[in-house]
Design a protein around this motif. Structure first.
Motif, PDB file in Angstrom:
ATOM      1  N   ALA A 182      -9.655  34.120 -37.586  1.00  0.00           N
ATOM      2  CA  ALA A 182     -10.543  34.551 -38.672  1.00  0.00           C
ATOM      3  C   ALA A 182      -9.857  35.578 -39.568  1.00  0.00           C
ATOM      4  CB  ALA A 182     -11.834  35.131 -38.088  1.00  0.00           C
ATOM      5  N   ARG A 191     -13.798  30.615 -43.088  1.00  0.00           N
ATOM      6  CA  ARG A 191     -14.447  31.485 -42.118  1.00  0.00           C
ATOM      7  C   ARG A 191     -14.363  30.833 -40.736  1.00  0.00           C
ATOM      8  NH1 ARG A 191     -19.413  31.717 -42.387  1.00  0.00           N
ATOM      9  NH2 ARG A 191     -19.673  29.814 -43.607  1.00  0.00           N
ATOM     10  N   ASN A 193     -15.785  31.280 -36.822  1.00  0.00           N
ATOM     11  CA  ASN A 193     -16.715  31.924 -35.905  1.00  0.00           C
ATOM     12  C   ASN A 193     -16.881  31.060 -34.661  1.00  0.00           C
ATOM     13  OD1 ASN A 193     -17.864  34.344 -37.497  1.00  0.00           O
ATOM     14  ND2 ASN A 193     -18.100  32.659 -38.964  1.00  0.00           N
ATOM     15  N   THR A 249     -17.444  36.414 -40.384  1.00  0.00           N
ATOM     16  CA  THR A 249     -16.283  35.723 -39.839  1.00  0.00           C
ATOM     17  C   THR A 249     -15.744  36.517 -38.652  1.00  0.00           C
ATOM     18  OG1 THR A 249     -14.257  34.530 -40.441  1.00  0.00           O
ATOM     19  CG2 THR A 249     -14.449  36.794 -41.247  1.00  0.00           C
TER      20      THR A 249
END
Length: 262
Positions: A182, A191, A193, A249
């Motif tokens: 990230a 991004r 996650n 993120t």
């Protein structure tokens, strides 16, 4: 893109190509169908469960979405590379990558685990994630950005239940990789996650967890029950949509009924 900022009901991925790995059943299947219901072109990946993947693609199509099926054995990291390349070549882009594929491959104590078994667990659960992301990032960068959502596990923080040390280790690596990647790609519009499911009722536990083990694990959940695959979908969709989570993120979101809190 979401049609109106802040309105979850208006999530719309109709201009997006989404790849979900391990989408023949469980969380992956539910996530793939969730994207499909919101207009995405969903690539449903499977390793061995072709029948399940085809049912997911059919469900997406019956709901008015677009779904296709692709096979790859992600215990071979090179297959993850080819998988992403194939999706990008076929569709011209990749907007969302959900790295969901993973498994214990059986509960084995550390003292009984062979080098080959350990390598297979790591390759499926971690190395495939690395390989898929490595290929996906340039594709997303060429198209101005994208979202990667990795699926780790509560085991990444607890060390796992009996016979799952290798799996827990791999998932811990996925969580760390998520945070590191990230930072590395944040300025390119991508991004990264993750979600960390707890005890979710899926074929994963049907294969690997006895009734006694399941009862013991559920007993430690404040909500008093296991979760369902559908209860993981909203978080993945949220993390994939820049209008909903554009300033998020490097995060790992726990989905575990209160079993473990940060």
């Amino acid at each position: 893109m979401a049609a109106r900022r802040g309105d979850v009901t208006m999530l719309d991925f109709s201009d997006q190509v989404v790849l979900v790995t391990g989408a023949g059943s469980g969380i992956g299947a539910a996530v793939a169908e969730g994207f499909g219901r919101r207009g995405a072109q969903v690539v449903v990946h499977y390793g061995r469960n072709r029948e399940g993947a085809e049912k997911v693609a059919s469900s997406i199509q019956e709901a008015g979405g677009r779904g296709s099926v692709v096979q790859a054995d992600l215990t071979d990291p090179a297959s993850a590379t080819r998988l992403v390349d194939d999706v990008a070549a076929r569709h011209g882009r990749l907007d969302v990558l959900v790295n969901n594929a993973g498994d214990l491959l059986g509960r084995t104590p550390v003292t009984e685990m062979t080098d080959e078994q350990f390598a297979r667990v790591m390759d499926l659960n971690m190395t495939s994630v690395f390989a898929a992301c490595r290929q996906a990032v340039p594709v997303m960068q060429r198209n101005g950005g994208g979202a990667i959502v990795n699926v780790t596990s509560v085991a990444a923080r607890t060390g796992g239940a009996g016979g799952s040390v290798a799996y827990a280790t791999a998932k811990g690596a996925v969580s760390t990789f998520t945070r590191g990647l990230a930072k590395e790609v944040a300025r390119t519009g991508i991004r990264v996650n993750a979600i960390a499911p707890g005890i979710i009722t899926t074929p994963f536990h049907e294969r690997n967890t006895s009734d006694e083990q399941m009862a013991a694990m559920v007993a430690g959940i404040p909500m008093g029950r296991a979760g369902t695959p559908d209860e993981c979908v909203g978080t993945v969709l949220f993390l994939a949509d820049p209008a909903m989570s554009g300033y998020i993120t490097g995060q790992v979101i726990e989905i575990n009924g209160g079993q473990l809190t940060p």
